[in-house]
Design a protein around this motif. Structure first.
Motif, PDB file in Angstrom:
ATOM      1  N   LYS A 186       5.609  -0.621   2.051  1.00 43.20           N
ATOM      2  CA  LYS A 186       6.082  -1.947   2.505  1.00 43.20           C
ATOM      3  C   LYS A 186       7.488  -2.279   2.020  1.00 43.20           C
ATOM      4  O   LYS A 186       7.793  -3.422   1.701  1.00 43.20           O
ATOM      5  CB  LYS A 186       5.112  -3.062   2.090  1.00 43.20           C
ATOM      6  N   ILE A 187       8.345  -1.242   1.940  1.00 44.13           N
ATOM      7  CA  ILE A 187       9.752  -1.452   1.622  1.00 44.13           C
ATOM      8  C   ILE A 187      10.594  -0.737   2.672  1.00 44.13           C
ATOM      9  O   ILE A 187      10.144   0.223   3.294  1.00 44.13           O
ATOM     10  CB  ILE A 187      10.131  -0.971   0.198  1.00 44.13           C
ATOM     11  N   CYS A 188      11.802  -1.228   2.871  1.00 45.25           N
ATOM     12  CA  CYS A 188      12.709  -0.631   3.846  1.00 45.25           C
ATOM     13  C   CYS A 188      13.138   0.753   3.368  1.00 45.25           C
ATOM     14  O   CYS A 188      13.509   0.926   2.211  1.00 45.25           O
ATOM     15  CB  CYS A 188      13.931  -1.530   4.032  1.00 45.25           C
ATOM     16  N   THR A 189      13.097   1.729   4.261  1.00 47.06           N
ATOM     17  CA  THR A 189      13.480   3.091   3.884  1.00 47.06           C
ATOM     18  C   THR A 189      14.998   3.246   3.738  1.00 47.06           C
ATOM     19  O   THR A 189      15.463   4.242   3.210  1.00 47.06           O
ATOM     20  CB  THR A 189      12.961   4.118   4.906  1.00 47.06           C
ATOM     21  N   GLY A 190      15.757   2.267   4.204  1.00 49.99           N
ATOM     22  CA  GLY A 190      17.208   2.324   4.080  1.00 49.99           C
ATOM     23  C   GLY A 190      17.731   1.672   2.811  1.00 49.99           C
ATOM     24  O   GLY A 190      18.528   2.250   2.087  1.00 49.99           O
ATOM     25  N   PRO A 242       5.202   2.264   6.062  1.00 46.91           N
ATOM     26  CA  PRO A 242       3.899   1.656   6.372  1.00 46.91           C
ATOM     27  C   PRO A 242       3.000   1.391   5.169  1.00 46.91           C
ATOM     28  O   PRO A 242       2.239   0.413   5.188  1.00 46.91           O
ATOM     29  CB  PRO A 242       3.242   2.658   7.319  1.00 46.91           C
ATOM     30  N   THR A 243       3.074   2.189   4.130  1.00 49.35           N
ATOM     31  CA  THR A 243       2.208   1.942   2.977  1.00 49.35           C
ATOM     32  C   THR A 243       2.937   1.295   1.809  1.00 49.35           C
ATOM     33  O   THR A 243       2.370   0.456   1.118  1.00 49.35           O
ATOM     34  CB  THR A 243       1.534   3.247   2.490  1.00 49.35           C
ATOM     35  N   ILE A 276      10.228  -6.833   2.849  1.00 48.17           N
ATOM     36  CA  ILE A 276      10.502  -7.698   3.997  1.00 48.17           C
ATOM     37  C   ILE A 276      10.865  -9.098   3.522  1.00 48.17           C
ATOM     38  O   ILE A 276      11.785  -9.724   4.053  1.00 48.17           O
ATOM     39  CB  ILE A 276       9.303  -7.727   4.964  1.00 48.17           C
ATOM     40  N   ASP A 277      10.160  -9.586   2.511  1.00 54.25           N
ATOM     41  CA  ASP A 277      10.450 -10.919   1.972  1.00 54.25           C
ATOM     42  C   ASP A 277      11.872 -10.982   1.405  1.00 54.25           C
ATOM     43  O   ASP A 277      12.604 -11.943   1.652  1.00 54.25           O
ATOM     44  CB  ASP A 277       9.434 -11.285   0.890  1.00 54.25           C
ATOM     45  N   GLU A 278      12.269  -9.959   0.678  1.00 51.13           N
ATOM     46  CA  GLU A 278      13.623  -9.935   0.108  1.00 51.13           C
ATOM     47  C   GLU A 278      14.680  -9.888   1.204  1.00 51.13           C
ATOM     48  O   GLU A 278      15.710 -10.562   1.109  1.00 51.13           O
ATOM     49  CB  GLU A 278      13.779  -8.742  -0.829  1.00 51.13           C
TER      50      GLU A 278
END
Length: 77
Positions: free
Chosen positions: A26-30, A23-24, A35-37
């Motif tokens: 803004k990158i995937c935890t996996g 949430p802060t 999101i853009d990438e």
């Protein structure tokens, strides 16, 4: 006759199918991509993908920070 598998010479996705965006940060935890990438991955050329892959290890520590959870709440005065 040998079965030949056709392979494309491109950078594979780092996705590990744990798709949760922090949430802060803004990158995937996996996979640590933004999101853009993630949404542009299939349209990126090999050099763009390689650049993203090179940046991923530096992003991992950003998710290591914990806010404390239950243990922190129990230790509050």
């Amino acid at each position: 006759m040998t079965n030949m598998v056709w392979k494309r010479n491109e950078v594979e996705s780092p996705c590990i199918q744990i798709c949760v965006v922090h949430p802060t940060e803004k990158i995937c935890t996996g996979c640590y991509r933004t999101i853009d990438e993630i949404s542009r991955w299939s349209k990126m050329d090999c050099s763009e993908r390689a650049e993203v892959m090179a940046d991923l290890p530096e992003r991992k520590p950003r998710l290591g920070k914990r806010r404390g959870g239950r243990a922190a709440r129990l230790n509050q005065p």
